[in-house]
Design a protein around this motif. Structure first.
Motif, PDB file in Angstrom:
ATOM      1  N   GLN A  54    -111.129 -35.965   2.394  1.00 27.83           N
ATOM      2  CA  GLN A  54    -111.069 -37.453   2.092  1.00 27.83           C
ATOM      3  C   GLN A  54    -110.741 -37.841   0.918  1.00 27.83           C
ATOM      4  O   GLN A  54    -109.705 -38.859   0.499  1.00 27.83           O
ATOM      5  CB  GLN A  54    -112.415 -38.074   2.787  1.00 27.83           C
ATOM      6  CG  GLN A  54    -112.576 -38.203   4.066  1.00 27.83           C
ATOM      7  CD  GLN A  54    -114.244 -38.396   4.372  1.00 27.83           C
ATOM      8  OE1 GLN A  54    -114.960 -38.362   3.673  1.00 27.83           O
ATOM      9  NE2 GLN A  54    -114.164 -38.818   5.907  1.00 27.83           N
ATOM     10  N   CYS A  57    -107.087 -36.703  -0.105  1.00 25.73           N
ATOM     11  CA  CYS A  57    -106.243 -38.039   0.491  1.00 25.73           C
ATOM     12  C   CYS A  57    -106.467 -38.985  -0.367  1.00 25.73           C
ATOM     13  O   CYS A  57    -105.256 -39.821  -0.663  1.00 25.73           O
ATOM     14  CB  CYS A  57    -106.506 -38.255   1.813  1.00 25.73           C
ATOM     15  SG  CYS A  57    -106.054 -36.822   3.088  1.00 25.73           S
ATOM     16  N   ASP A  58    -107.334 -39.624  -0.790  1.00 29.13           N
ATOM     17  CA  ASP A  58    -107.664 -40.668  -1.516  1.00 29.13           C
ATOM     18  C   ASP A  58    -106.745 -40.613  -2.989  1.00 29.13           C
ATOM     19  O   ASP A  58    -106.258 -41.627  -3.581  1.00 29.13           O
ATOM     20  CB  ASP A  58    -109.007 -41.129  -1.701  1.00 29.13           C
ATOM     21  CG  ASP A  58    -109.568 -41.810  -0.526  1.00 29.13           C
ATOM     22  OD1 ASP A  58    -108.627 -42.045   0.718  1.00 29.13           O
ATOM     23  OD2 ASP A  58    -110.668 -42.304  -0.302  1.00 29.13           O
ATOM     24  N   LYS A  61    -103.442 -40.843  -2.315  1.00 27.70           N
ATOM     25  CA  LYS A  61    -102.753 -42.253  -2.121  1.00 27.70           C
ATOM     26  C   LYS A  61    -102.925 -43.164  -3.265  1.00 27.70           C
ATOM     27  O   LYS A  61    -102.257 -44.015  -3.685  1.00 27.70           O
ATOM     28  CB  LYS A  61    -103.780 -42.829  -1.125  1.00 27.70           C
ATOM     29  CG  LYS A  61    -103.820 -44.100  -0.710  1.00 27.70           C
ATOM     30  CD  LYS A  61    -104.762 -44.678   0.435  1.00 27.70           C
ATOM     31  CE  LYS A  61    -106.110 -44.774  -0.259  1.00 27.70           C
ATOM     32  NZ  LYS A  61    -107.241 -45.199   0.565  1.00 27.70           N
ATOM     33  N   GLY A  62    -104.201 -43.119  -4.189  1.00 30.27           N
ATOM     34  CA  GLY A  62    -104.510 -43.808  -5.032  1.00 30.27           C
ATOM     35  C   GLY A  62    -103.654 -43.660  -6.531  1.00 30.27           C
ATOM     36  O   GLY A  62    -103.192 -44.494  -7.078  1.00 30.27           O
ATOM     37  N   LYS A  74    -106.389 -49.240   3.176  1.00 25.17           N
ATOM     38  CA  LYS A  74    -107.841 -48.709   3.401  1.00 25.17           C
ATOM     39  C   LYS A  74    -107.752 -47.846   4.473  1.00 25.17           C
ATOM     40  O   LYS A  74    -107.144 -47.916   5.556  1.00 25.17           O
ATOM     41  CB  LYS A  74    -108.645 -50.172   3.798  1.00 25.17           C
ATOM     42  CG  LYS A  74    -109.244 -50.795   2.578  1.00 25.17           C
ATOM     43  CD  LYS A  74    -110.685 -50.746   2.599  1.00 25.17           C
ATOM     44  CE  LYS A  74    -111.234 -51.432   1.436  1.00 25.17           C
ATOM     45  NZ  LYS A  74    -111.487 -52.770   1.341  1.00 25.17           N
ATOM     46  N   ASP A  77    -113.805 -43.613   6.198  1.00 23.51           N
ATOM     47  CA  ASP A  77    -114.379 -42.340   5.963  1.00 23.51           C
ATOM     48  C   ASP A  77    -115.136 -41.894   7.315  1.00 23.51           C
ATOM     49  O   ASP A  77    -116.354 -41.774   6.970  1.00 23.51           O
ATOM     50  CB  ASP A  77    -114.979 -42.126   4.845  1.00 23.51           C
ATOM     51  CG  ASP A  77    -114.080 -42.234   3.420  1.00 23.51           C
ATOM     52  OD1 ASP A  77    -112.978 -41.833   3.875  1.00 23.51           O
ATOM     53  OD2 ASP A  77    -114.544 -42.597   2.432  1.00 23.51           O
ATOM     54  N   ARG A  88    -105.976 -37.686   9.042  1.00 23.84           N
ATOM     55  CA  ARG A  88    -106.276 -38.367   7.755  1.00 23.84           C
ATOM     56  C   ARG A  88    -104.933 -38.103   6.812  1.00 23.84           C
ATOM     57  O   ARG A  88    -104.336 -38.975   6.051  1.00 23.84           O
ATOM     58  CB  ARG A  88    -107.503 -37.956   7.354  1.00 23.84           C
ATOM     59  CG  ARG A  88    -107.657 -38.589   5.640  1.00 23.84           C
ATOM     60  CD  ARG A  88    -107.985 -40.262   5.815  1.00 23.84           C
ATOM     61  NE  ARG A  88    -108.526 -40.548   4.493  1.00 23.84           N
ATOM     62  CZ  ARG A  88    -109.705 -41.028   4.174  1.00 23.84           C
ATOM     63  NH1 ARG A  88    -110.653 -40.988   5.323  1.00 23.84           N
ATOM     64  NH2 ARG A  88    -109.980 -41.427   2.993  1.00 23.84           N
ATOM     65  N   THR A  92    -101.860 -40.402   5.383  1.00 19.76           N
ATOM     66  CA  THR A  92    -101.674 -40.344   3.795  1.00 19.76           C
ATOM     67  C   THR A  92    -100.319 -40.097   3.342  1.00 19.76           C
ATOM     68  O   THR A  92     -99.641 -40.909   2.617  1.00 19.76           O
ATOM     69  CB  THR A  92    -102.629 -39.404   3.206  1.00 19.76           C
ATOM     70  OG1 THR A  92    -104.110 -39.615   3.551  1.00 19.76           O
ATOM     71  CG2 THR A  92    -102.396 -39.522   1.608  1.00 19.76           C
TER      72      THR A  92
END
Lengths: 170, 170
Positions: A54, A57-58, A61-62, A74, A77, A88, A92
Motif C-alpha cells: 500500500q 503504491c502511495d 502516486k504521491g 484517495k 487501505d 491496488r 496506481t
C-alpha cells in the motif's frame, strides 16, 4: 522529472505485481491463506506485507502526483487478498498513466510542502531524489524481502522488472 | 545527473554507516561475534549482510563513476567485521568526493555499456534511473532489513538519514 518518476514507478510496480502473482502460486502450493503472507513481517514492529505494498503504491502516486501538481486519488487501505493488492497496483498505474510530461515542467524548482512535517518543504528536485525514490524503493524492496523470507522463489531480476537494454553502438 | 547520484548516495551510505554502528552495540549487548550479523540473510539463497553492504557500495561507486567517466577504484571484498564495513563505506564516500559536477555534464546522453550483459547498453539517463538507483536502494534496504530482522532497533528514519528540509515559504 517525468522520466525519473513515472516510467520507473511503472516498471517497478509491474515487477512487484508479478511477484505478488508468484506469491499466489505459493499460497496454493503451501495450502495457506493469503492473509498469512499479507500479515507477514520481518520484525514485530515492522509494517506487514499488505502495508508495504500500500505504501509503495502511495509513494508512487504521491511523488508523481505532487510533482505534476494534480489532486491525488484517495485509495482505501482495505486489501485482504493478493488479488486485491494487484488491483491496488493496477489503480496506481492507471493514475500514473493520466499524468503528462507537460505537468512536470518546472517541477524541479517548485516548492513541495512535506505533509508529514508541517511548515517544512523541499524543492521538487530534492523531494524526488531524497524522499520520493528512496521511500518508494524501500517499500518495494521490503515487500520483496518479506516474500522471499517466506519461501517465495524470487531473485534480483524479479525485483528489477523489464529493463529496455539496447544494442551497444560499435 | 550529479544531483541525482552523488549527494543521495552519500546521504544513504552515511545512514547505512550509522546503522552498522548501531549494530556494533547489538553485538556487545547480545555477546555475539560480528560474523553472526555479517553472515545473516533472510533466505538461504540470498546474499548475506556483508555482501549487501559491499554491493551497495559498488553500486554507488559504479553508477557515479561510470556517469563521470572515470576509472573505478578496485576494492577487495574481504571485510570480516562491522568496523571494516564502515571503512568500506568511508572509502566509497571518499571516491564519490573526488567526482565533480563538470564530469557529469552530458552524461544523460552518453552510452553506458552494461558490464554484466555484453553488447548491451543504456543511455546515462536510463542507466541511472533504471539500474543505478533501484539497485543501490535495493541493497541498502536489504542490509537494513537483515539487521532489523536480527533484532536491531531501527526504523525508517535510520534508513532515510539526513534530509535537508527547509522552512516553507509563506
Amino acid at each position: 522529472m517525468y522520466a525519473v518518476t513515472v516510467p520507473e514507478f511503472k516498471r517497478s510496480l509491474l515487477a512487484l505485481r508479478a511477484i505478488l502473482e508468484k506469491a499466489e502460486g505459493l499460497v496454493v502450493e503451501k495450502k495457506i491463506e493469503d492473509s498469512v503472507l499479507l500479515q507477514a513481517r520481518l520484525a514485530p514492529d515492522q509494517f506487514p506485507l499488505v502495508k508495504q505494498v500500500q505504501v509503495a503504491c502511495d509513494n508512487a502516486k504521491g511523488t508523481a502526483g505532487r510533482l505534476a501538481g494534480v489532486e491525488l486519488p484517495k485509495m482505501e487501505d482495505n486489501e485482504t487478498t493478493l488479488k486485491a493488492l494487484k488491483e491496488r497496483i493496477d489503480k496506481t498505474i492507471m493514475f500514473l498513466d493520466t499524468l503528462t510530461m507537460e505537468q512536470f515542467e518546472g517541477s524541479e524548482e517548485r516548492e513541495i510542502p512535506i505533509y508529514f512535517f508541517p511548515g517544512k518543504a523541499l524543492s521538487g528536485l530534492e523531494y524526488v531524489n531524497t524522499l520520493g525514490l528512496a521511500n518508494f524503493y524501500f517499500h518495494v524492496t521490503t515487500a520483496y524481502s518479506i516474500l522471499r523470507h517466506n519461501g517465495l522463489n524470487i531473485g534480483k531480476t524479479d525485483f528489477m522488472g523489464a529493463v529496455a537494454f539496447h544494442d551497444e553502438k560499435k
